[in-house]
Design a protein around this motif. Structure first.
Motif, PDB file in Angstrom:
ATOM      1  N   MET A   1       0.857  -1.161   0.000  1.00 50.40           N
ATOM      2  CA  MET A   1       0.000   0.000   0.000  1.00 50.40           C
ATOM      3  C   MET A   1       0.902   1.222   0.000  1.00 50.40           C
ATOM      4  N   GLU A   2       0.444   2.259  -0.663  1.00 49.00           N
ATOM      5  CA  GLU A   2       1.234   3.496  -0.772  1.00 49.00           C
ATOM      6  C   GLU A   2       0.330   4.698  -0.549  1.00 49.00           C
ATOM      7  N   TRP A   3       0.854   5.696   0.155  1.00 51.20           N
ATOM      8  CA  TRP A   3       0.157   6.948   0.382  1.00 51.20           C
ATOM      9  C   TRP A   3       0.991   8.059  -0.223  1.00 51.20           C
ATOM     10  N   THR A   4       0.353   8.959  -0.949  1.00 49.98           N
ATOM     11  CA  THR A   4       1.056  10.093  -1.551  1.00 49.98           C
ATOM     12  C   THR A   4       0.309  11.384  -1.263  1.00 49.98           C
ATOM     13  N   LEU A   5       1.034  12.490  -1.370  1.00 49.69           N
ATOM     14  CA  LEU A   5       0.420  13.817  -1.364  1.00 49.69           C
ATOM     15  C   LEU A   5       0.462  14.331  -2.788  1.00 49.69           C
ATOM     16  N   SER A   6      -0.667  14.835  -3.253  1.00 48.34           N
ATOM     17  CA  SER A   6      -0.788  15.310  -4.628  1.00 48.34           C
ATOM     18  C   SER A   6      -1.283  16.750  -4.632  1.00 48.34           C
ATOM     19  N   ASP A   7      -0.682  17.593  -5.453  1.00 47.97           N
ATOM     20  CA  ASP A   7      -1.152  18.979  -5.533  1.00 47.97           C
ATOM     21  C   ASP A   7      -2.333  19.134  -6.488  1.00 47.97           C
ATOM     22  N   ASP A   8      -2.728  18.040  -7.115  1.00 43.92           N
ATOM     23  CA  ASP A   8      -3.929  18.040  -7.954  1.00 43.92           C
ATOM     24  C   ASP A   8      -4.718  16.768  -7.619  1.00 43.92           C
ATOM     25  N   ARG A   9      -5.797  16.540  -8.254  1.00 43.44           N
ATOM     26  CA  ARG A   9      -6.621  15.363  -7.946  1.00 43.44           C
ATOM     27  C   ARG A   9      -6.246  14.147  -8.795  1.00 43.44           C
ATOM     28  N   ALA A  20       4.237   7.448   2.671  1.00 40.62           N
ATOM     29  CA  ALA A  20       4.210   6.207   3.451  1.00 40.62           C
ATOM     30  C   ALA A  20       4.024   5.026   2.513  1.00 40.62           C
ATOM     31  N   THR A  21       4.596   3.899   2.906  1.00 42.87           N
ATOM     32  CA  THR A  21       4.364   2.635   2.217  1.00 42.87           C
ATOM     33  C   THR A  21       4.246   1.554   3.278  1.00 42.87           C
ATOM     34  N   GLN A  22       3.546   0.518   2.946  1.00 45.32           N
ATOM     35  CA  GLN A  22       3.375  -0.595   3.873  1.00 45.32           C
ATOM     36  C   GLN A  22       3.028  -1.839   3.080  1.00 45.32           C
ATOM     37  N   THR A  23       3.672  -2.933   3.407  1.00 45.29           N
ATOM     38  CA  THR A  23       3.378  -4.208   2.772  1.00 45.29           C
ATOM     39  C   THR A  23       2.507  -5.009   3.716  1.00 45.29           C
ATOM     40  N   ALA A  37       1.177   2.212   9.641  1.00 46.64           N
ATOM     41  CA  ALA A  37       1.505   1.911  11.032  1.00 46.64           C
ATOM     42  C   ALA A  37       2.519   2.896  11.597  1.00 46.64           C
ATOM     43  N   GLY A  38       3.445   3.363  10.768  1.00 46.47           N
ATOM     44  CA  GLY A  38       4.478   4.284  11.235  1.00 46.47           C
ATOM     45  C   GLY A  38       4.142   5.746  11.047  1.00 46.47           C
ATOM     46  N   GLY A  39       2.924   6.054  10.648  1.00 49.20           N
ATOM     47  CA  GLY A  39       2.546   7.436  10.378  1.00 49.20           C
ATOM     48  C   GLY A  39       3.034   7.879   9.006  1.00 49.20           C
ATOM     49  N   TYR A  40       2.913   9.157   8.755  1.00 51.09           N
ATOM     50  CA  TYR A  40       3.318   9.715   7.464  1.00 51.09           C
ATOM     51  C   TYR A  40       4.683  10.382   7.593  1.00 51.09           C
ATOM     52  N   ASP A  41       5.509  10.268   6.579  1.00 50.00           N
ATOM     53  CA  ASP A  41       6.835  10.862   6.563  1.00 50.00           C
ATOM     54  C   ASP A  41       6.842  11.993   5.545  1.00 50.00           C
ATOM     55  N   ILE A  42       6.545  13.206   6.018  1.00 49.70           N
ATOM     56  CA  ILE A  42       6.499  14.371   5.140  1.00 49.70           C
ATOM     57  C   ILE A  42       7.926  14.897   4.980  1.00 49.70           C
ATOM     58  N   PRO A  43       8.445  15.009   3.750  1.00 48.38           N
ATOM     59  CA  PRO A  43       9.812  15.513   3.560  1.00 48.38           C
ATOM     60  C   PRO A  43       9.978  16.917   4.140  1.00 48.38           C
ATOM     61  N   LEU A  44      11.143  17.176   4.723  1.00 51.56           N
ATOM     62  CA  LEU A  44      11.417  18.487   5.333  1.00 51.56           C
ATOM     63  C   LEU A  44      11.327  19.624   4.326  1.00 51.56           C
ATOM     64  N   LEU A  45      11.660  19.359   3.070  1.00 49.22           N
ATOM     65  CA  LEU A  45      11.647  20.409   2.048  1.00 49.22           C
ATOM     66  C   LEU A  45      10.346  20.444   1.247  1.00 49.22           C
ATOM     67  N   MET A  46       9.316  19.781   1.752  1.00 46.18           N
ATOM     68  CA  MET A  46       8.012  19.798   1.065  1.00 46.18           C
ATOM     69  C   MET A  46       7.474  21.226   1.080  1.00 46.18           C
ATOM     70  N   GLN A  78      -8.627  18.610   1.282  1.00 48.48           N
ATOM     71  CA  GLN A  78      -7.193  18.782   1.185  1.00 48.48           C
ATOM     72  C   GLN A  78      -6.582  18.890   2.586  1.00 48.48           C
ATOM     73  N   VAL A  79      -5.322  18.502   2.691  1.00 46.55           N
ATOM     74  CA  VAL A  79      -4.589  18.628   3.939  1.00 46.55           C
ATOM     75  C   VAL A  79      -3.572  19.752   3.773  1.00 46.55           C
ATOM     76  N   LEU A  80      -3.299  20.477   4.856  1.00 45.84           N
ATOM     77  CA  LEU A  80      -2.365  21.581   4.818  1.00 45.84           C
ATOM     78  C   LEU A  80      -1.000  21.103   5.302  1.00 45.84           C
ATOM     79  N   VAL A  81       0.026  21.327   4.520  1.00 47.05           N
ATOM     80  CA  VAL A  81       1.393  21.006   4.897  1.00 47.05           C
ATOM     81  C   VAL A  81       2.074  22.325   5.255  1.00 47.05           C
ATOM     82  N   VAL A  82       2.597  22.384   6.489  1.00 44.70           N
ATOM     83  CA  VAL A  82       3.293  23.575   6.968  1.00 44.70           C
ATOM     84  C   VAL A  82       4.681  23.166   7.454  1.00 44.70           C
ATOM     85  N   PRO A  83       5.649  24.085   7.386  1.00 45.96           N
ATOM     86  CA  PRO A  83       7.002  23.758   7.854  1.00 45.96           C
ATOM     87  C   PRO A  83       7.057  23.611   9.369  1.00 45.96           C
TER      88      PRO A  83
END
Length: 83
Positions: A1-9, A20-23, A37-46, A78-83
Motif C-alpha cells: 500500500m502506498e500513500w502520496t500527497l498530490s497537488d492536484d486530484r 508512506a508505504t506498507q506491505t 503503522a508508522g505514520g506519514y513521513d512528510i519531507p522536510l523540504l516539502m 485537502q490537507v495543509l502542509v506547513v514547515p
C-alpha cells in the motif's frame, strides 16, 4: 500500500510525493481500512501548501489486474502542509 500527497486530484502521477508505504496481505474483493503503522513521513523540504492525500494498493501497476481502477482513493478534503 502506498500513500502520496498530490497537488492536484490526479493520484500517483510523477509529481506526487510518497509519504508512506506498507506491505500487508490483502484478500481480493474485501474492503480494507488502513493507515500507515508508522505514520506519514512528510519531507522536510516539502513546499507549504494544500494537498490531496491519496492511498492505493498496487498504484504503480506492479501486479497485473483485470480492474486496477478500484485500488485507490483520494481524501475528501485537502490537507495543509506547513514547515
Amino acid at each position: 500500500m502506498e500513500w502520496t500527497l498530490s497537488d492536484d486530484r490526479t493520484c500517483f502521477d510523477a509529481d506526487d510525493v510518497t509519504v508512506a508505504t506498507q506491505t500487508a496481505g490483502y484478500a481480493p474483493n474485501v474492503a480494507a481500512v488502513q493507515a500507515p503503522a508508522g505514520g506519514y513521513d512528510i519531507p522536510l523540504l516539502m513546499p507549504l501548501g494544500t494537498y490531496w492525500l491519496c492511498a492505493g494498493i498496487n498504484p504503480r501497476g506492479v501486479l497485473a489486474e483485470t480492474d486496477p481502477d478500484d485500488n485507490w482513493v483520494i481524501s475528501d478534503r485537502q490537507v495543509l502542509v506547513v514547515p
